[in-house]
Scaffold this active site. Structure first.
Site, PDB file in Angstrom:
ATOM      1  N   LYS A  99       3.104   4.379  -1.106  1.00  0.00           N
ATOM      2  CA  LYS A  99       3.062   5.244  -2.276  1.00  0.00           C
ATOM      3  C   LYS A  99       4.268   6.185  -2.207  1.00  0.00           C
ATOM      4  O   LYS A  99       4.265   7.170  -1.472  1.00  0.00           O
ATOM      5  CB  LYS A  99       1.738   6.005  -2.320  1.00  0.00           C
ATOM      6  CG  LYS A  99       0.545   5.057  -2.503  1.00  0.00           C
ATOM      7  CD  LYS A  99      -0.769   5.690  -2.175  1.00  0.00           C
ATOM      8  CE  LYS A  99      -1.909   4.710  -2.412  1.00  0.00           C
ATOM      9  NZ  LYS A  99      -1.848   3.542  -1.511  1.00  0.00           N
ATOM     10  N   LYS A 150      -4.379  10.437   4.101  1.00  0.00           N
ATOM     11  CA  LYS A 150      -4.521   9.887   5.447  1.00  0.00           C
ATOM     12  C   LYS A 150      -3.587  10.671   6.365  1.00  0.00           C
ATOM     13  O   LYS A 150      -2.390  10.802   6.089  1.00  0.00           O
ATOM     14  CB  LYS A 150      -4.148   8.404   5.495  1.00  0.00           C
ATOM     15  CG  LYS A 150      -4.945   7.528   4.502  1.00  0.00           C
ATOM     16  CD  LYS A 150      -4.160   7.335   3.253  1.00  0.00           C
ATOM     17  CE  LYS A 150      -4.745   6.297   2.321  1.00  0.00           C
ATOM     18  NZ  LYS A 150      -5.951   6.649   1.629  1.00  0.00           N
ATOM     19  N   HIS A 178       0.809  -1.215   0.000  1.00  0.00           N
ATOM     20  CA  HIS A 178       0.000   0.000   0.000  1.00  0.00           C
ATOM     21  C   HIS A 178       0.844   1.267   0.000  1.00  0.00           C
ATOM     22  O   HIS A 178       0.325   2.374  -0.094  1.00  0.00           O
ATOM     23  CB  HIS A 178      -0.919  -0.023   1.235  1.00  0.00           C
ATOM     24  CG  HIS A 178      -2.156   0.790   1.090  1.00  0.00           C
ATOM     25  ND1 HIS A 178      -2.444   1.869   1.889  1.00  0.00           N
ATOM     26  CD2 HIS A 178      -3.182   0.682   0.220  1.00  0.00           C
ATOM     27  CE1 HIS A 178      -3.600   2.386   1.533  1.00  0.00           C
ATOM     28  NE2 HIS A 178      -4.073   1.691   0.514  1.00  0.00           N
ATOM     29  N   HIS A 199      -8.525  11.190  -0.119  1.00  0.00           N
ATOM     30  CA  HIS A 199      -7.843   9.898  -0.138  1.00  0.00           C
ATOM     31  C   HIS A 199      -6.556  10.018   0.679  1.00  0.00           C
ATOM     32  O   HIS A 199      -5.849   9.054   0.887  1.00  0.00           O
ATOM     33  CB  HIS A 199      -7.549   9.468  -1.579  1.00  0.00           C
ATOM     34  CG  HIS A 199      -7.110   8.049  -1.707  1.00  0.00           C
ATOM     35  ND1 HIS A 199      -5.797   7.685  -1.887  1.00  0.00           N
ATOM     36  CD2 HIS A 199      -7.815   6.882  -1.663  1.00  0.00           C
ATOM     37  CE1 HIS A 199      -5.697   6.369  -1.964  1.00  0.00           C
ATOM     38  NE2 HIS A 199      -6.904   5.856  -1.824  1.00  0.00           N
TER      39      HIS A 199
END
Length: 611
Positions: free
Chosen positions: A268, A498, A266, A496
């Site tokens: 990025k 966090k 996950h 999107h």
């Protein structure tokens, strides 16, 4: 299948996909058998969650909320109401205003008929007409040019980066909002621009890739430069990604090992090697068009790290040990293709870095290794590099995220025990928060947030919270606060991004701030096992932690306006949402992707029927 529960009556989608962190199907849409060709035409080219697939279908074949539809399919409410959550298809009460199961089924059947009509291919290759929707064309270069704007009138991107921003924390550019709210924002084309450096090679770490789209984001002069894609795909999905990359001879792939069930890659991150040096970019967006178009995403840009002179008597390390931690993170993959990038990092001077790296890697960790990853890594940093002030034990905790995992039967199982203990840490004398201390504010978009967004209901495709998970943890929703971002002009651009932070009681200062890929889940942050002796993490995640002590401060002031320019002190931190957060009202409900919302249209006049 229609069901009834605490959320009222609803028709469940065919999938139990709960969150971005859950594994994607092994087969992408383009590898479906011929009998499923019509369905494949209405799904993304890249592998993704069921929620995103549903959003893709609804964009291509929207369910219009016409007067005829409302008259025949939607039972009118017994009393006059505004467009509240109670009108949108489900709610916590057992109100008889909700759609009965048989009506939900009629809606779903009508949608299926509409889609079947719309999928029919034009004869003899004719272009689709208004009544004959063919499969979506691949994004053309002209479309990319239309959605990509410069950073402002006559504004040079390099000038923007050199404007005295000590944090180098940015939001992504959003199409469809006022230009002033994009003046300090970045598009992926900005990040890959020659203004940032003369690219030699790059590595892209991510969860979801649209290879064709990604390659178009590189400027023409860099499109033949080596690109490494670090991914977590397996089996058919891996084969599909390799097939997508095959036309590009300069693209190679590296599979991240995921040996624990339900884990994902996950993270990025971009590693950009230039003739002039190295840059690290840690962000929150998937490498697909939708994530860079009308969503709120976060980006941290490193300085341009110079190459160290041969024989230099310096390690190139920063006070935050960022270099060593980045090398440790890359080494954890145990992947030969990353050895070259480890050497690249080793050869550069990262001493100007002013953030701490907070990563997660899959595994079971004991002893001192527990402090290396996940929320125990965050706890260690907060203990060592923050300090408590009188009354700070009652300062609130804010978590903001786009996906939610299973928290357990009650708050004590993980959220308000080990995880909150980490987030409440301030200095070496920190103790677990007692009853009444450290209020927990969780920011997650409501149905109304999604309905009124720029994208409308399809924005909920990137908020993959399922009814199956929600019903098991209705206790969690009492902590929920609305998404509101007037300070950054992004209230209608669904998040999107966090973030996690510890603001003061009056919300005017911040003890620390974290931007990360990690959502609210045990898979991302880790959970204790063996009576607390072992931390188990399923996924790869990565973020950066901003701590005031690195900047010579006791705390950060909250920047009142994200894009306010130089009117505020340079050390004011640009929080990307409004403070204090607003608690859900009695009619607010968290967005749940796999139930229909048919009581009120979204900003495009459509309803949401996911199946």
């Amino acid at each position: 299948m229609s069901q009834e529960g605490d959320y009222g009556k609803w028709t469940i989608s065919s999938s139990d996909e709960s969150e971005d962190e859950k594994p994607k199907p092994n087969h992408p849409s383009t590898s479906l058998p011929p009998s499923a060709g019509h369905q494949a035409a209405y799904e993304p080219r890249y592998t993704c969650s069921q929620a995103r697939k549903a959003a893709h279908r609804r964009k291509i074949s929207p369910v219009k909320c016409s007067n005829a539809d409302a008259a025949s399919e939607v039972s009118p409410p017994k009393r006059q109401k505004s467009s509240s959550q109670e009108e949108l298809g489900w709610c916590l009460s057992s109100s008889d205003d909700e759609l009965p199961p048989e009506t939900q089924q009629k809606v779903a059947e009508k949608v299926a008929v509409k889609e079947e009509k719309g999928i029919a291919s034009p004869k003899d290759g004719a272009a689709p007409t208004a009544g004959n929707h063919g499969p979506p064309a691949r994004h053309a270069l002209t479309e990319d040019k239309e959605e990509y704007e410069t950073s402002g009138e006559g504004q040079d991107i390099w000038d923007m980066l050199d404007r005295g921003n000590p944090f180098q924390f940015y939001l992504t550019r959003v199409s469809g909002i006022k230009p002033k709210y994009n003046s300090g924002a970045l598009h992926i084309k900005d990040i890959l621009s020659p203004l940032f450096g003369t690219l030699v090679s790059s590595a892209q770490f991510n969860y979801c890739f649209d290879v064709d789209w990604l390659m178009r984001q590189y400027p023409p002069e860099f499109r033949k430069k080596p690109v490494l894609l670090v991914h977590g795909e397996k089996r058919e999905a891996k084969a599909h990604l390799h097939a997508e990359a095959k036309p590009y001879g300069n693209v190679s792939l590296c599979q991240a090992k995921l040996d624990i069930a339900f884990g994902t890659h996950h993270t990025k991150m971009m590693l950009l090697l230039y003739e002039e040096g190295l840059r690290v970019v840690i962000h929150t967006a998937n490498l697909i068009r939708e994530d860079w178009h009308q969503k709120t995403q976060g980006i941290w840009l490193s300085p341009l790290y110079p190459r160290m002179a041969h024989g230099a008597h310096t390690s190139g390390e920063s006070p935050t040990r960022f270099k060593a931690d980045l090398i440790s993170y890359l080494t954890a993959y145990n992947a030969p293709p990353l050895k070259e990038w480890i050497d690249v990092v080793q050869d550069h001077d990262l001493s100007e870095t002013n953030v701490y790296l907070v990563g997660s890697t899959p595994g079971r960790f004991q002893g001192s290794q527990k402090d290396n990853w996940g929320h125990f890594r965050l706890r260690k940093l907060l203990k060592e590099h923050t300090s408590s002030t009188p009354g700070a034990e009652a300062w609130p905790i804010i978590g903001q995220f786009s996906s939610i995992g299973s928290m357990g039967a009650d708050a004590s199982k993980w959220l308000c025990s080990e995880f909150t203990e980490t987030l409440a840490t301030l200095g070496k004398e920190s103790r677990a928060p007692g009853k009444g201390g450290a209020p927990l504010h969780l920011i997650y978009p409501s149905v109304e947030n999604v309905r009124t967004s720029l994208e409308g209901y399809p924005a909920g495709g990137s908020l993959p919270y399922s009814i199956q998970t929600a019903e098991k943890q209705s206790w969690l929703h009492s902590y929920f606060h609305k998404w509101s971002a007037e300070t950054s002009g992004r209230s209608n651009a669904m998040p999107h991004i966090k973030t996690y932070m510890r603001p003061s009681a009056d919300f005017g200062r911040i003890a620390w701030f974290l931007v990360t890929s990690a959502n609210l889940s045990k898979a991302a942050w880790g959970a204790l096992e063996k009576n607390g002796a072992q931390l188990m993490i399923r996924s790869y995640e990565l973020g950066v932690l901003f701590v005031p002590s690195v900047f010579g401060l006791d705390s950060f002031r909250v920047k009142q306006r994200f894009f306010s320019g130089s009117q505020e002190p340079a050390a004011s931190f640009p929080v990307p949402f409004d403070l204090p957060p607003e608690l859900y009202g009695s009619k607010d409900r968290p967005w749940i992707w796999n139930i229909p919302y048919t009581r009120a249209p979204d900003t495009h006049g459509n309803m949401w029927v996911p199946s």
